[in-house]
Design a protein around this motif. Structure first.
Motif, mmCIF file in Angstrom:
data_model
loop_
_atom_site.group_PDB
_atom_site.id
_atom_site.type_symbol
_atom_site.label_atom_id
_atom_site.label_comp_id
_atom_site.label_asym_id
_atom_site.label_seq_id
_atom_site.Cartn_x
_atom_site.Cartn_y
_atom_site.Cartn_z
ATOM 1 N N PRO A 1 0.842 -1.198 0.000
ATOM 2 C CA PRO A 1 0.000 0.000 0.000
ATOM 3 C C PRO A 1 0.880 1.251 0.000
ATOM 4 C CG PRO A 1 -0.724 -1.552 1.686
ATOM 5 C CD PRO A 1 0.599 -2.049 1.169
ATOM 6 N N LEU A 2 0.457 2.248 -0.740
ATOM 7 C CA LEU A 2 1.173 3.517 -0.792
ATOM 8 C C LEU A 2 0.913 4.318 0.482
ATOM 9 C CD1 LEU A 2 0.371 4.456 -4.477
ATOM 10 C CD2 LEU A 2 2.642 3.999 -3.558
ATOM 11 N N PRO A 3 1.844 5.183 0.847
ATOM 12 C CA PRO A 3 1.595 6.041 2.005
ATOM 13 C C PRO A 3 0.483 7.036 1.688
ATOM 14 C CG PRO A 3 3.592 6.722 0.880
ATOM 15 C CD PRO A 3 3.134 5.465 0.209
ATOM 16 N N PRO B 1 -6.343 7.165 -2.493
ATOM 17 C CA PRO B 1 -6.477 6.507 -1.185
ATOM 18 C C PRO B 1 -6.627 4.995 -1.342
ATOM 19 C CG PRO B 1 -7.880 8.447 -1.284
ATOM 20 C CD PRO B 1 -7.338 8.217 -2.684
ATOM 21 N N GLY B 2 -5.856 4.258 -0.559
ATOM 22 C CA GLY B 2 -5.936 2.806 -0.568
ATOM 23 C C GLY B 2 -5.185 2.125 -1.700
ATOM 24 N N ALA B 3 -4.521 2.890 -2.550
ATOM 25 C CA ALA B 3 -3.809 2.304 -3.691
ATOM 26 C C ALA B 3 -2.541 1.598 -3.232
ATOM 27 C CB ALA B 3 -3.468 3.372 -4.717
#
Length: 185
Positions: free
Chosen positions: A138-140, A147-149
């Motif tokens: 998950p990306l920060p 969001p949530g990517a």
């Protein structure tokens, strides 16, 4: 399996993996080509020239090389440990840029290029050792990420290729403003 040291650099495995082939080799070759263009843009410059602002921007040629190295190192930390590689947010990353896109007292273009090459070798090792290019984290949380990517190793490499190419264009403009040399056109 590769173990990870606390500095997020993979330890040397008992048996080294063969050189990457296929998609891994293609992605690494594309990134290497962009790194070559950035390095080519700063060839034959002294520290004063590499550290000089040549436009209204804060960017300098040495600073761009530093930025690309820091960015690549941090994104490969992300490959290894996930979003915690970005703990501290963008303010912490800006501090890592060593005062922005410039050489600080005591820094040299040669030293910046050595670090740039060290980061490149680290990237190549990690990409050779990662189990699967589809491995993702998950990306920060950041306004520029959905969001949530999550991003896979492949997406990180594509991002690094694009970002390095982007900065090569900046470097070409700065170099032309410095001494008329044109490296990209």
């Amino acid at each position: 399996m590769t173990t990870t040291r606390t500095d997020a650099t993979p330890a040397t495995p008992a048996t080294a993996r063969p050189a990457p082939t296929g998609e891994r080799a293609d992605l690494l070759a594309s990134l290497a080509q962009r790194r070559f263009f950035l390095r080519f843009t700063v060839q034959n410059l002294d520290d004063e020239q590499a550290g000089r602002r040549t436009t209204v921007s804060e960017l300098t040629l040495a600073g761009l090389v530093k930025h690309v190295a820091v960015m690549e190192h941090q994104w490969l930390d992300f490959v290894l440990v996930g979003a915690s590689a970005f703990d501290g947010g963008m303010a912490a990353r800006q501090d890592e840029f060593h005062g922005g896109f410039r050489l600080l007292p005591g820094e040299t273009l040669a030293g910046v290029l050595d670090r740039f090459d060290e980061v490149a070798r680290r990237t190549e090792r990690i990409v050779a050792e990662v189990a699967d290019l589809d491995d993702a984290h998950p990306l920060p949380a950041a306004p520029w990420f959905e969001p949530g990517a999550s991003w896979s190793v492949r997406q990180v490499l594509l991002h690094l290729i694009a970002e390095t190419a982007h900065h090569c264009g900046h470097a070409d403009i700065l170099r032309e403003a410095l001494d008329g040399a044109r490296t990209m056109g």
